[in-house]
Design a protein around this motif. Structure first.
Motif, PDB file in Angstrom:
ATOM      1  N   PRO A 104       0.889  -1.302   0.111  1.00 38.41           N
ATOM      2  CA  PRO A 104      -0.079  -0.012  -0.101  1.00 38.41           C
ATOM      3  C   PRO A 104       0.805   1.177  -0.073  1.00 38.41           C
ATOM      4  N   ASN A 138       1.912   7.050   4.089  1.00 33.83           N
ATOM      5  CA  ASN A 138       0.623   6.964   3.579  1.00 33.83           C
ATOM      6  C   ASN A 138      -0.239   7.571   4.763  1.00 33.83           C
ATOM      7  N   GLU A 139       0.175   8.051   5.788  1.00 30.41           N
ATOM      8  CA  GLU A 139      -0.581   8.770   6.846  1.00 30.41           C
ATOM      9  C   GLU A 139      -1.531   9.837   6.408  1.00 30.41           C
ATOM     10  N   PRO A 140      -2.718   9.829   6.586  1.00 29.75           N
ATOM     11  CA  PRO A 140      -3.388  11.059   5.875  1.00 29.75           C
ATOM     12  C   PRO A 140      -2.962  12.220   6.526  1.00 29.75           C
ATOM     13  N   ARG A 178      -1.553  10.089  -0.763  1.00 33.46           N
ATOM     14  CA  ARG A 178      -2.247   9.789   0.223  1.00 33.46           C
ATOM     15  C   ARG A 178      -3.790   9.772  -0.131  1.00 33.46           C
ATOM     16  N   ARG A 179      -4.016  10.570  -1.231  1.00 36.31           N
ATOM     17  CA  ARG A 179      -5.537  10.738  -1.592  1.00 36.31           C
ATOM     18  C   ARG A 179      -6.023   9.363  -2.439  1.00 36.31           C
ATOM     19  N   ARG A 180      -5.055   8.667  -3.042  1.00 36.13           N
ATOM     20  CA  ARG A 180      -5.491   7.587  -3.850  1.00 36.13           C
ATOM     21  C   ARG A 180      -6.356   6.606  -3.252  1.00 36.13           C
ATOM     22  N   PRO A 181      -7.533   6.282  -3.690  1.00 33.40           N
ATOM     23  CA  PRO A 181      -8.648   5.552  -3.000  1.00 33.40           C
ATOM     24  C   PRO A 181      -8.219   3.884  -3.025  1.00 33.40           C
ATOM     25  N   GLN A 183      -5.244   2.550  -2.988  1.00 32.29           N
ATOM     26  CA  GLN A 183      -4.084   2.184  -2.358  1.00 32.29           C
ATOM     27  C   GLN A 183      -4.706   2.391  -0.682  1.00 32.29           C
ATOM     28  N   ARG A 184      -5.467   3.453  -0.459  1.00 34.36           N
ATOM     29  CA  ARG A 184      -6.136   3.487   0.904  1.00 34.36           C
ATOM     30  C   ARG A 184      -6.812   2.314   1.253  1.00 34.36           C
ATOM     31  N   GLU A 193      -4.670  -0.802   1.911  1.00 26.25           N
ATOM     32  CA  GLU A 193      -4.007  -0.720   3.440  1.00 26.25           C
ATOM     33  C   GLU A 193      -4.891  -1.006   4.491  1.00 26.25           C
ATOM     34  N   GLN A 194      -6.526  -0.665   4.247  1.00 31.51           N
ATOM     35  CA  GLN A 194      -7.376  -1.031   5.006  1.00 31.51           C
ATOM     36  C   GLN A 194      -7.744  -2.543   5.079  1.00 31.51           C
TER      37      GLN A 194
END
Length: 784
Positions: free
Chosen positions: A392, A655-657, A667-670, A672-673, A676-677
């Motif tokens: 991620p 990648n921390e917001p 960091r705003r790429r959906p 990739q987020r 990570e989740q």
């Protein structure tokens, strides 16, 4: 042409005949004339060649004979010779097998008798006796293996023929007396004969096996004991030879200089430095690093202890941290303690507490081969890969990880000597690979126009910005500036190929590091990264190749060699060696270490040519060095890193917001987020949506460019550099250097000809941090 009928073999007879020998997959089996004589099997293309041209010979005393089917059999000596043969019929094959077994037994007996006579005349510790015993043990083991295979074959045949005989007897009981009685009786007789022959062969094979095992059991024990004693003697002899070699080498170097005790040349002089004539116990502590001067193959030995006791002008060229261990205060320590303007002299208060964990990586199964089998030979960036292979983070964030050990550049900025500064820059280049050792996940390919900022101004004194400036070919530009006096910039494009078993990643483009105070400008390129065991086995990563770090202002150079992993090498894995030289080619520092752990630096006090280096005939260079100083050591991974994609402490925060970043920030790429989740299915769907959106935007951009007749972004060339731009000869470099095909103008970088290297590259044009302070992102494209 009729074939000569081969006689039935008898012990000791020469046996000849035609056989078909396997050559290759194109020609298959080819007819050859074979001759068996005196325990040797030779073959020729024709009978006429027997007098002058032998095509190959194999010694049956150490050979293994195996039957494959009714007509095929294999002869191998367990090494480089293996004959796959085929007879014209099963009867012919059996004749050859019998002849070969007889010849093999006779050859083995002759060898055993020769070994017995040798044992009587050679002592157990002798080299000849040891070699003979070793050959005997190997030959006996091969013979026993052959006998075991014979026993297995006979066992199978007994079971087969016994079953057939039982069926025939059962059929015979139900046969009426009449015309078919004689036929059934004949079949039973034949099967009974086959069963008797096979049983006799089994009994003989068992008898031979037991006799051979009993005859050699005591000899094996004696041979093993002799081998143990011989090994101990060899180890002792090698140790003595090593000590004698060091003694002679030091004595030779001491004899080549004037014995006058009044001469006291400076360390940096070109003449040889006197060495003490007596040899102390320090010889046993000498360290050797194999390499040659031109390809970083050299030897380092500790310098004479008197160098460590010198003071005054003789050590003026040796700075603080890299120099002497005489208790003097280092340059960095002085500057940190006395300079109130130093960023490290005031208390640093972090702006925010960074996260130290991310959600654990889910354990999802995936059929790797079903995806990879259609990707062989394709460009990696053009393969639609699911997020199961990713980590991620985007490639821009991975590029920013090069700054993990930015302290090396901070320390280099304070160096007074450009040669010492080169050591820190070289260590920085190596440290950028330390985060890759366990990172087998593929970073996300950035979308065109995607950016990533890493603002550590108040915490670490630097700011970093990356932007994806091209998609075909994929290229990212990076610019980092520190208030501690250095600037780092690079444009990296990745040429990657999937080869079935491994994946090669070849970075293109140069990295620049400029120090403000000294105006030293360094450039270097990255080495090749290889990911092994793509299809089967555990993934692992290796770095291999060579790096030349060049100081364009002074001409200093550091040549680093990343040794590729070799199963047969005795060197430490992931080894890196290097030599720092000035513009005249004189060595000043030797670097050594590993790219996943640490790098050390040793000051060169004297260099001399040694003996020839093995088969290539080149001479090794012997460097006398001071005690090694550690330049860099890898920070341990955080606890539980194996469940968090093996991310380092810095990688966990990338990648921390964060508030205030550009709308194009990674960091705003959906997708990739979501990955990570742990929501991988949603991430795959989102990834496909973003890629399709990017393709649509590109088609629209191409249509607009064709309609308006506007060319792609032009390279701005200085007038005096316009004719110096050339297209590289390598295909991958040609695609990279010949221009980008996206008709896209980057937001924060502009394409220029680099005045230092003459290569077209993207250089930061400015404006990003000002736009962030104003919160003005109106000009940013909508890519997510």
């Amino acid at each position: 042409m009729s074939e000569p009928k081969a006689p039935t073999p008898a012990p000791g007879d020469t046996y000849k005949g035609w056989l078909f020998k396997w050559t290759n997959y194109i020609k298959g089996y080819q007819r050859r004339w074979f001759v068996l004589s005196n325990g040797l099997l030779s073959y020729y293309r024709t009978q006429a060649e027997m007098g002058h041209t032998c095509r190959g010979t194999i010694n049956l005393a150490t050979a293994n004979i195996a039957v494959e089917d009714s007509c095929n059999f294999v002869i191998s000596n367990g090494g480089t010779q293996t004959y796959h043969l085929k007879a014209s019929s099963e009867v012919e094959r059996q004749r050859w097998i019998t002849a070969l077994e007889l010849a093999k037994a006779k050859a083995f007996r002759m060898q055993a008798e020769s070994d017995d006579s040798g044992d009587d005349s050679t002592s157990p510790g002798g080299g000849q006796g040891s070699g003979s015993r070793n050959s005997e043990v190997q030959s006996t083991l091969r013979t026993l293996g052959s006998k075991v295979e014979d026993l297995s074959t006979c066992n199978d045949l007994i079971a087969k023929h016994g079953s057939a005989l039982q069926r025939s007897l059962s059929e015979l009981e139900g046969v009426r007396l009449g015309g078919e009685t004689s036929e059934k009786i004949r079949q039973v007789t034949e099967r009974a004969t086959l069963f008797r022959i096979t049983s006799n062969a089994m009994i003989n094979a068992c008898r031979d096996f037991l006799a051979l095992a009993q005859a050699h059991s005591k000899r094996w024990q004696k041979a093993l004991q002799a081998e143990r004693e011989q090994r101990v003697r060899l180890e002792e002899t090698l140790e003595q030879l090593a000590k004698q070699h060091n003694h002679l080498e030091r004595a030779f170097r001491g004899a080549t200089v004037l014995p006058s005790s009044k001469s006291n040349p400076a360390i940096d002089s070109k003449g040889p430095v006197p060495v003490k004539g007596d040899v102390s116990d320090e010889d046993e502590e000498n360290e050797f690093f194999d390499a040659c001067e031109d390809v970083q193959e050299f030897i380092t030995v500790p310098a004479d202890p008197k160098y460590h006791r010198r003071s005054g002008s003789n050590v003026s060229g040796i700075s603080s941290e890299l120099g002497m261990d005489d208790g003097t205060t280092s340059l960095d320590e002085q500057s940190l303690g006395s300079n109130p303007e130093s960023p490290q002299s005031r208390e640093v208060v972090p702006v925010r507490k960074r996260r130290s964990r991310i959600p654990d990586k889910p354990n999802y199964s995936l059929n790797l081969w079903s995806i990879m089998k259609n990707c062989i030979g394709k460009e990696l960036s053009k393969i639609p890969m699911p997020v199961n292979f990713n980590e991620p983070l985007s490639m821009l964030q991975r590029l920013s990880e090069d700054l993990e050990y930015y302290e090396l550049l901070d320390r280099g900025a304070k160096c007074q000597s450009s040669l010492e500064q080169m050591c820190y820059v070289a260590a920085f280049t190596v440290s950028s690979y330390s985060t890759t050792v366990h990172r087998t996940g593929k970073p996300f390919n950035p979308l065109l126009g995607e950016t990533f900022e890493l603002d550590r101004g108040q915490e670490s004194g630097y700011r970093s910005l990356c932007e994806q400036v091209s998609h075909h070919p994929p290229a990212a530009a990076h610019h980092a500036i520190s208030e501690r006096g250095w600037t780092l910039r690079q444009e990296i494009a990745l040429a990657s190929k999937f080869r079935g078993k491994y994946l090669s990643i070849m970075p293109l483009g140069s990295i620049h590091c400029i120090f403000e105070k000294s105006n030293n400008h360094y450039t270097w390129k990255k080495v090749t990264t290889t990911v092994h065991n793509i299809i089967v086995g555990k993934l692992w990563i290796d770095q291999s190749g060579e790096i030349d770090v060049v100081n364009h202002r002074t001409g200093d150079r550091c040549h680093l060699k990343f040794a590729p992993y070799s199963y047969f090498s005795r060197d430490v894995a992931r080894k890196v060696t290097g030599v720092v030289t000035d513009k005249d080619g004189k060595a000043h520092y030797v670097l050594s270490g590993t790219w996943d752990e640490k790098m050390e630096c040793s000051r060169v006090m004297q260099s001399s040519r040694g003996g020839e280096n093995g088969t290539d005939g080149r001479q090794k260079t012997v460097y006398q060095t001071l005690k090694a100083k550690e330049l860099w050591r890898k920070t341990p991974l955080p606890e539980g890193a194996e469940n968090m994609y093996y991310f380092s402490t810095l990688a966990l925060t990338l990648n921390e917001p964060e508030e205030g970043v550009a709308p194009t920030d990674s960091r705003r790429r959906p997708d990739q987020r979501l990955m990570e989740q742990g929501r991988w299915e949603e991430a795959n769907a989102e990834k496909q949506r973003l890629e399709e959106k990017q393709r649509t935007v590109r088609r629209e951009r191409e249509r607009e460019a064709n309609h308006n007749g506007s060319p792609a972004e032009e390279v701005k060339e200085p007038a005096d550099k316009a004719e110096e731009v050339e297209i590289a000869s390598e295909p991958s470099e040609t695609t990279y250097k010949s221009g980008h095909q996206d008709n896209y103008k980057p937001m924060w970088f502009e394409r220029q000809v680099d005045p230092m290297t003459g290569e077209p590259t993207h250089i930061y044009r400015g404006g990003y941090w000002e736009a962030k302070e104003q919160g003005n992102w109106d000009s940013c494209p909508d890519i997510f």
